[in-house]
Enzyme design. Structure first.
Site, PDB file in Angstrom:
ATOM      1  N   GLY A 100       1.796   5.802  -3.919  1.00 35.67           N
ATOM      2  CA  GLY A 100       1.487   5.300  -2.591  1.00 35.67           C
ATOM      3  C   GLY A 100       2.662   4.591  -1.962  1.00 35.67           C
ATOM      4  CG  ASP A 124      -5.379   2.455   6.903  1.00 41.92           C
ATOM      5  OD1 ASP A 124      -5.024   3.135   7.892  1.00 41.92           O
ATOM      6  OD2 ASP A 124      -4.692   2.371   5.871  1.00 41.92           O
ATOM      7  CB  VAL A 151      -2.509   5.591  -8.956  1.00 42.52           C
ATOM      8  CG1 VAL A 151      -3.874   5.325  -9.569  1.00 42.52           C
ATOM      9  CG2 VAL A 151      -2.438   5.008  -7.560  1.00 42.52           C
ATOM     10  CE1 TYR A 171       4.309  -2.550   0.380  1.00 39.25           C
ATOM     11  CE2 TYR A 171       2.254  -1.358   0.702  1.00 39.25           C
ATOM     12  CZ  TYR A 171       3.244  -2.192   1.184  1.00 39.25           C
ATOM     13  OH  TYR A 171       3.169  -2.657   2.459  1.00 39.25           O
TER      14      TYR A 171
END
Length: 588
Positions: free
Chosen positions: A174, A312, A179, A176
């Site tokens: 993602g 979002d 996963v 940052y």
């Protein structure tokens, strides 16, 4: 300036190097890792430094759990980083640029998996926790989220062990970080683990954002936005803990050690990834779009019933589960509110999905529910056309188009007039006249003119509340790795004293000011500041203690001080080792 939306299709991407999953091999019938195996040779490795967004998985990338189980183990002693150290092993960025906040993702799809009509990989069946079962009902009481405040990270021969979880392959990436696929040894279930670095969140908090208006104050009944990134993370956890719905991703456990940098969020594994990639040359058919949009309506209605604004909504935050239904994920910018609606004034989310009222120069207060409806309209537009309704390479031009440009529909594909009517009413630039969720549920296109009615609010929603007592009872205290090694060593040496105490005191004494020329003590446990006469008075009568200072006795065969004490005389009571003096802290 980086572009917000690209109209070009996503290019082929190179698969990133497997960073951790290669160490997850195990024999048939065995768990991926034997817990606490060979503690004397344990090494601790912690390379996580990423803020993970769970929903940013590679769309269409199935998680082949069989490959994850059968990968060869790493060599003994090899370091197992959580991120690839070689920059060349990382996948290149694709042509897709959804927003300034969302980079492109990369990852391969397993060639052994079958494909559905959309070309999305479908994974083999796997065991799920009851929370992720398709039969789960929002009316069932939710089990409180487990919070572990002690995290033990173990570097074993063929895996990285985080409490009861074995970290395996990277299954998503993602804004940052990544996963990880996590295997829970307690229930033999796979989960998705989101890892957050508190230090990195603070460093990245300086990303340019619009300042609040001068003299702005939160309106009565509205929301107060968290001030920092750490507060946003804990707000996301607080929101996720109370949610229990088939169309909302579930937070299973939170691993947080206040003394460490990282915080871990364990989610149910939604193995088929986002519903679609935007932009794409293969949009959904109307029937497919209706099926997914009905799930989205039920999920949003549930969130609004729980007094939560998502803020979002977009295709990449809608994950497809094993049962084919979507789950809403990524609550990083969500808001809780009081009253009938959230009254907001700040701008967050993905630019291409932002409502025009949130981009106003005057920064007026606006409705939170209307923001979600606008984002739902943009998402439905993406479902059937494969692109966003308003696009531009420059962020300010994109904002201008969202606020002023009229909505247009491409010639192809040709869609029904009912669908055009629904999208037009959802993308009404006036939030006061914009259609609301109860009206969307009854729209002819959504219900197929009454043939597929959606459940009522009472059937779809149940208010979920978790008391403080339930949260406290759900906290699980797990000893740290250092404690486990200490207990293991004490048992092996058959000693009830701390086997590492002497070496620690010696190091502290030698490092203290004024003690550099002090003679080394004759016994490891002797504090430098205690006179010899005091030590003799503290010792019980009997033979002189050996050099290990009473660390064992003759009653314990193989104890470290058997030679010093010897065997007691026949008929005499057993001698006890001399009392260990209390530790005296040296000045530092």
């Amino acid at each position: 300036m980086s572009s917000c939306v690209s109209s070009q299709p996503t290019s082929d991407r190179v698969a990133p190097q497997d960073e951790l999953g290669s160490g997850g091999g195990s024999r048939e019938g065995q768990k991926p890792c034997e817990a606490l195996r060979g503690l004397s040779s344990l090494s601790i490795h912690l390379g996580m430094e990423s803020f993970i967004v769970v929903t940013e998985c590679e769309p269409g990338r199935g998680v082949d759990l069989n490959l994850a189980r059968d990968q060869p183990p790493e060599a003994d002693g090899q370091e197992l980083p959580l991120e690839a150290s070689d920059p060349e092993s990382r996948s290149p960025l694709s042509g897709r640029k959804m927003s300034l906040q969302e980079p492109s993702q990369g990852g391969p799809a397993s060639s052994s998996n079958s494909l559905d009509m959309n070309g999305r990989c479908i994974c083999p069946s796997l065991s799920y926790s009851p929370a992720s079962s398709p039969q789960s009902s929002p009316r069932m009481p939710r089990r409180p989220t487990v919070e572990s405040h002690h995290v033990s990270i173990t570097g074993l021969q063929d895996c990285v062990q985080l409490n009861q979880y074995t970290l395996k392959d990277e299954i998503g990436k993602g804004s940052y970080g990544v996963v990880k696929l996590a295997y829970n040894e307690n229930d033999n279930t796979y989960y998705a683990m989101k890892v957050l670095s508190k230090k990195k969140l603070i460093r990245q908090a300086g990303f340019p954002r619009r300042p609040p208006p001068r003299g702005a104050r939160p309106a009565p009944g509205g929301c107060i936005q968290p001030r920092g990134p750490i507060e946003q993370v804990y707000q996301e956890i607080a929101i996720l803990k109370k949610l229990d719905h088939p169309n909302v991703v579930k937070l299973v456990e939170v691993l947080d050690d206040p003394n460490e940098d990282h915080l871990y969020m364990v989610f149910e594994l939604v193995n088929q990834g986002p519903v679609m990639e935007v932009p794409t040359l293969k949009p959904l058919s109307e029937d497919q779009a209706r099926f997914y949009f009905q799930d989205l309506i039920k999920g949003i209605e549930y969130l609004h019933y729980q007094k939560i604004i998502h803020r979002d909504i977009k295709p990449s935050n809608l994950l497809v589960g094993e049962d084919g239904h979507i789950k809403i994920a990524d609550f990083g910018v969500s808001n809780e509110f009081k009253g009938s609606d959230a009254l907001l004034s700040n701008t967050v989310g993905t630019p291409a999905f932002m409502a025009p009222e949130s981009l106003s120069e005057t920064r007026k207060i606006f409705s939170g529910k209307a923001l979600d409806v606008w984002a739902m309209g943009v998402t439905l537009y993406c479902f059937v056309f494969g692109q966003c309704p308003f696009m531009d390479e420059r962020i300010m031009c994109l904002h201008s188009k969202i606020k002023s440009q009229a909505l247009e529909f491409p010639d192809q594909p040709d869609i029904a007039e009912d669908l055009k009517d629904l999208i037009t009413r959802m993308l009404d630039k006036n939030p006061e006249s914009r259609i609301v969720v109860p009206e969307i549920k009854l729209h002819p296109w959504v219900t197929r003119h009454g043939a597929e009615p959606l459940p009522s609010e009472d059937e779809n929603c149940t208010l979920v509340e978790v008391t403080e007592e339930e949260v406290e009872n759900s906290v699980k205290h797990i000893p740290s790795l250092a404690t486990v090694i200490l207990v293991k060593t004490m048992i092996r040496k058959r000693s009830f004293g701390n086997p590492f105490e002497g070496s620690r005191r010696e190091e502290r004494s030698l490092s203290a000011p004024g003690n550099l020329l002090t003679k080394k003590p004759t016994r490891e446990w002797e504090p430098l500041s205690e006179p010899k006469e005091a030590r003799q008075r503290r010792q019980p009568p009997g033979p002189r203690a050996g050099p290990c200072g009473g660390g064992g006795s003759a009653l314990v065969k193989g104890g470290p001080c058997v030679e010093s004490w010897g065997a007691p005389a026949p008929g005499s009571p057993p001698r006890m080792p001399p009392l260990q003096p209390e530790e005296v802290m040296e000045p530092e």
